[in-house]
Design a protein around this motif. Structure first.
Motif, PDB file in Angstrom:
ATOM      1  N   GLU A 146       0.831  -1.195   0.000  1.00 47.28           N
ATOM      2  CA  GLU A 146       0.000   0.000   0.000  1.00 47.28           C
ATOM      3  C   GLU A 146       0.873   1.255   0.000  1.00 47.28           C
ATOM      4  OE1 GLU A 146      -2.901  -0.352   3.099  1.00 47.28           O
ATOM      5  OE2 GLU A 146      -4.140   1.232   2.233  1.00 47.28           O
ATOM      6  N   HIS A 147       2.035   1.155   0.649  1.00 47.19           N
ATOM      7  CA  HIS A 147       2.976   2.274   0.669  1.00 47.19           C
ATOM      8  C   HIS A 147       3.825   2.319  -0.591  1.00 47.19           C
ATOM      9  CE1 HIS A 147       2.245   1.974   5.138  1.00 47.19           C
ATOM     10  NE2 HIS A 147       1.858   3.187   4.811  1.00 47.19           N
ATOM     11  N   GLY A 148       3.565   1.412  -1.512  1.00 47.45           N
ATOM     12  CA  GLY A 148       4.293   1.400  -2.770  1.00 47.45           C
ATOM     13  C   GLY A 148       5.626   0.681  -2.698  1.00 47.45           C
ATOM     14  N   GLU A 149       5.846   0.004  -1.576  1.00 48.85           N
ATOM     15  CA  GLU A 149       7.122  -0.683  -1.403  1.00 48.85           C
ATOM     16  C   GLU A 149       7.059  -2.100  -1.965  1.00 48.85           C
ATOM     17  OE1 GLU A 149      10.010  -2.078   2.171  1.00 48.85           O
ATOM     18  OE2 GLU A 149       8.523  -0.570   2.738  1.00 48.85           O
ATOM     19  N   THR A 150       8.169  -2.547  -2.543  1.00 47.74           N
ATOM     20  CA  THR A 150       8.276  -3.906  -3.076  1.00 47.74           C
ATOM     21  C   THR A 150       8.461  -4.902  -1.932  1.00 47.74           C
ATOM     22  OG1 THR A 150       9.244  -3.091  -5.108  1.00 47.74           O
ATOM     23  CG2 THR A 150       9.715  -5.373  -4.564  1.00 47.74           C
ATOM     24  N   VAL A 151       7.842  -6.062  -2.043  1.00 50.03           N
ATOM     25  CA  VAL A 151       8.017  -7.101  -1.035  1.00 50.03           C
ATOM     26  C   VAL A 151       8.718  -8.283  -1.705  1.00 50.03           C
ATOM     27  CG1 VAL A 151       6.874  -8.685   0.554  1.00 50.03           C
ATOM     28  CG2 VAL A 151       5.952  -6.397   0.219  1.00 50.03           C
ATOM     29  N   LYS A 152       9.924  -8.600  -1.211  1.00 49.70           N
ATOM     30  CA  LYS A 152      10.698  -9.688  -1.806  1.00 49.70           C
ATOM     31  C   LYS A 152      10.754 -10.848  -0.844  1.00 49.70           C
ATOM     32  CE  LYS A 152      13.878  -7.110  -4.713  1.00 49.70           C
ATOM     33  NZ  LYS A 152      15.271  -6.698  -4.886  1.00 49.70           N
ATOM     34  N   LEU A 153      10.265 -12.003  -1.261  1.00 43.05           N
ATOM     35  CA  LEU A 153      10.289 -13.184  -0.412  1.00 43.05           C
ATOM     36  C   LEU A 153      11.163 -14.221  -1.099  1.00 43.05           C
ATOM     37  CD1 LEU A 153       6.473 -13.060   0.332  1.00 43.05           C
ATOM     38  CD2 LEU A 153       8.295 -12.359   1.864  1.00 43.05           C
ATOM     39  N   SER A 154      12.360 -14.418  -0.570  1.00 40.41           N
ATOM     40  CA  SER A 154      13.330 -15.263  -1.254  1.00 40.41           C
ATOM     41  C   SER A 154      12.794 -16.677  -1.438  1.00 40.41           C
ATOM     42  CB  SER A 154      14.659 -15.284  -0.511  1.00 40.41           C
ATOM     43  OG  SER A 154      14.597 -16.176   0.561  1.00 40.41           O
ATOM     44  N   MET A 189      10.605  -4.464   1.376  1.00 38.49           N
ATOM     45  CA  MET A 189      10.656  -5.364   2.530  1.00 38.49           C
ATOM     46  C   MET A 189      11.078  -6.758   2.055  1.00 38.49           C
ATOM     47  SD  MET A 189       7.676  -6.209   5.320  1.00 38.49           S
ATOM     48  CE  MET A 189       6.557  -7.134   4.244  1.00 38.49           C
ATOM     49  N   ILE A 190      11.989  -7.360   2.737  1.00 43.05           N
ATOM     50  CA  ILE A 190      12.395  -8.721   2.410  1.00 43.05           C
ATOM     51  C   ILE A 190      11.915  -9.659   3.514  1.00 43.05           C
ATOM     52  CG2 ILE A 190      14.354  -8.033   0.974  1.00 43.05           C
ATOM     53  CD1 ILE A 190      16.165  -8.763   3.356  1.00 43.05           C
ATOM     54  N   LYS A 191      12.069 -10.942   3.286  1.00 44.38           N
ATOM     55  CA  LYS A 191      11.485 -11.922   4.203  1.00 44.38           C
ATOM     56  C   LYS A 191      11.929 -11.725   5.654  1.00 44.38           C
ATOM     57  CE  LYS A 191      11.221 -16.430   2.884  1.00 44.38           C
ATOM     58  NZ  LYS A 191      11.753 -17.813   2.892  1.00 44.38           N
ATOM     59  N   SER A 192      13.240 -11.468   5.855  1.00 45.23           N
ATOM     60  CA  SER A 192      13.735 -11.305   7.225  1.00 45.23           C
ATOM     61  C   SER A 192      13.117 -10.076   7.903  1.00 45.23           C
ATOM     62  CB  SER A 192      15.255 -11.217   7.227  1.00 45.23           C
ATOM     63  OG  SER A 192      15.676 -10.145   6.424  1.00 45.23           O
ATOM     64  N   GLU A 193      12.844  -9.021   7.121  1.00 39.95           N
ATOM     65  CA  GLU A 193      12.200  -7.828   7.693  1.00 39.95           C
ATOM     66  C   GLU A 193      10.748  -8.114   8.056  1.00 39.95           C
ATOM     67  OE1 GLU A 193      14.869  -4.535   5.252  1.00 39.95           O
ATOM     68  OE2 GLU A 193      13.013  -5.304   4.364  1.00 39.95           O
ATOM     69  N   LEU A 194      10.095  -8.897   7.224  1.00 36.94           N
ATOM     70  CA  LEU A 194       8.722  -9.306   7.502  1.00 36.94           C
ATOM     71  C   LEU A 194       8.692 -10.077   8.826  1.00 36.94           C
ATOM     72  CD1 LEU A 194       5.729  -9.883   6.652  1.00 36.94           C
ATOM     73  CD2 LEU A 194       6.585 -11.830   5.355  1.00 36.94           C
ATOM     74  N   VAL A 195       9.645 -10.989   8.998  1.00 38.52           N
ATOM     75  CA  VAL A 195       9.738 -11.768  10.236  1.00 38.52           C
ATOM     76  C   VAL A 195       9.956 -10.831  11.425  1.00 38.52           C
ATOM     77  CG1 VAL A 195      11.170 -13.468  11.464  1.00 38.52           C
ATOM     78  CG2 VAL A 195      10.501 -13.905   9.102  1.00 38.52           C
TER      79      VAL A 195
END
Lengths: 101, 93
Positions: free
Chosen positions: A42-50, B1-7
């Motif tokens: 919502e803030h326009g930030e990318t979310v990266k989940l390795s 945000m990356i996974k560790s930040e989400l955690v």
């Protein structure tokens, strides 16, 4: 189209099986994970989940669309859209996971 | 945000949980989605979006540099469709 549909309940069950938490708490955590991802986007930030993929927010400018039924031209307002970019690992798993590919 | 930040964000809101438990939780959620897609199932999360698998038939492609014909095997690709509430939240105000 023969496959089943996985929902929040299945995700909660997976969390419940993996960690020693109550079902209520497992379900609250699934919600929290989704909420955190949503807030970020919502803030326009990318979310990266390795090893899964990334969610990216893209800005679209105004363009002219057409009502497919009437053929009438209508302006499409500028908007933000979210796209999911699957990781190479996810793509590979999908192609080796079942017998279809 | 990356996974560790989400955690990290989740741990800061749930001080009674260990970081490694939260990591396990996040990985369990993502793993469940990946597993479903690998089986060819759909994952529908109301308000967020839906993941599905689309099949791409085999086709003949061209190497854009040399123009040579190359056959591309059929494959399956993951697809995500944004949910209604998410779409609205992205365009609020």
């Amino acid at each position: 189209m023969a496959g089943k549909t996985v929902t929040r309940a299945d995700l909660c069950e997976a969390v419940y099986q993996k960690v020693g938490l109550s079902r209520t708490e497992s379900s609250a955590l699934v919600e929290l994970v989704l909420k955190e991802i949503t807030n970020c986007l919502e803030h326009g930030e990318t979310v990266k989940l390795s090893s899964f993929g990334s969610f990216v927010v893209r800005k679209k400018g105004q363009r002219i669309g057409r009502n497919p039924k009437t053929g009438k031209e209508v302006p499409i307002s500028p908007r933000r859209v979210m796209v999911f970019k699957p990781s190479a690992i996810l793509k590979q798993k999908i192609n080796s996971g079942d017998g279809k590919a | 945000m990356i996974k560790s930040e989400l955690v990290q964000h989740i741990v800061s809101q749930n001080p009674h949980l260990y970081q490694r438990d939260v990591e396990t939780i996040v990985n369990a959620i993502l793993g469940e989605i990946v597993g479903a897609l690998a089986r060819g199932d759909r994952v529908e999360l109301r308000g967020f979006g839906a993941f599905s698998v689309k099949h791409r038939p085999a086709r003949t492609g061209r190497n854009p540099r040399t123009g040579a014909h190359v056959s591309v095997d059929q494959k399956s690709v993951p697809f995500f469709k944004t949910g209604k509430e998410m779409r609205e939240r992205l365009n609020r105000t």
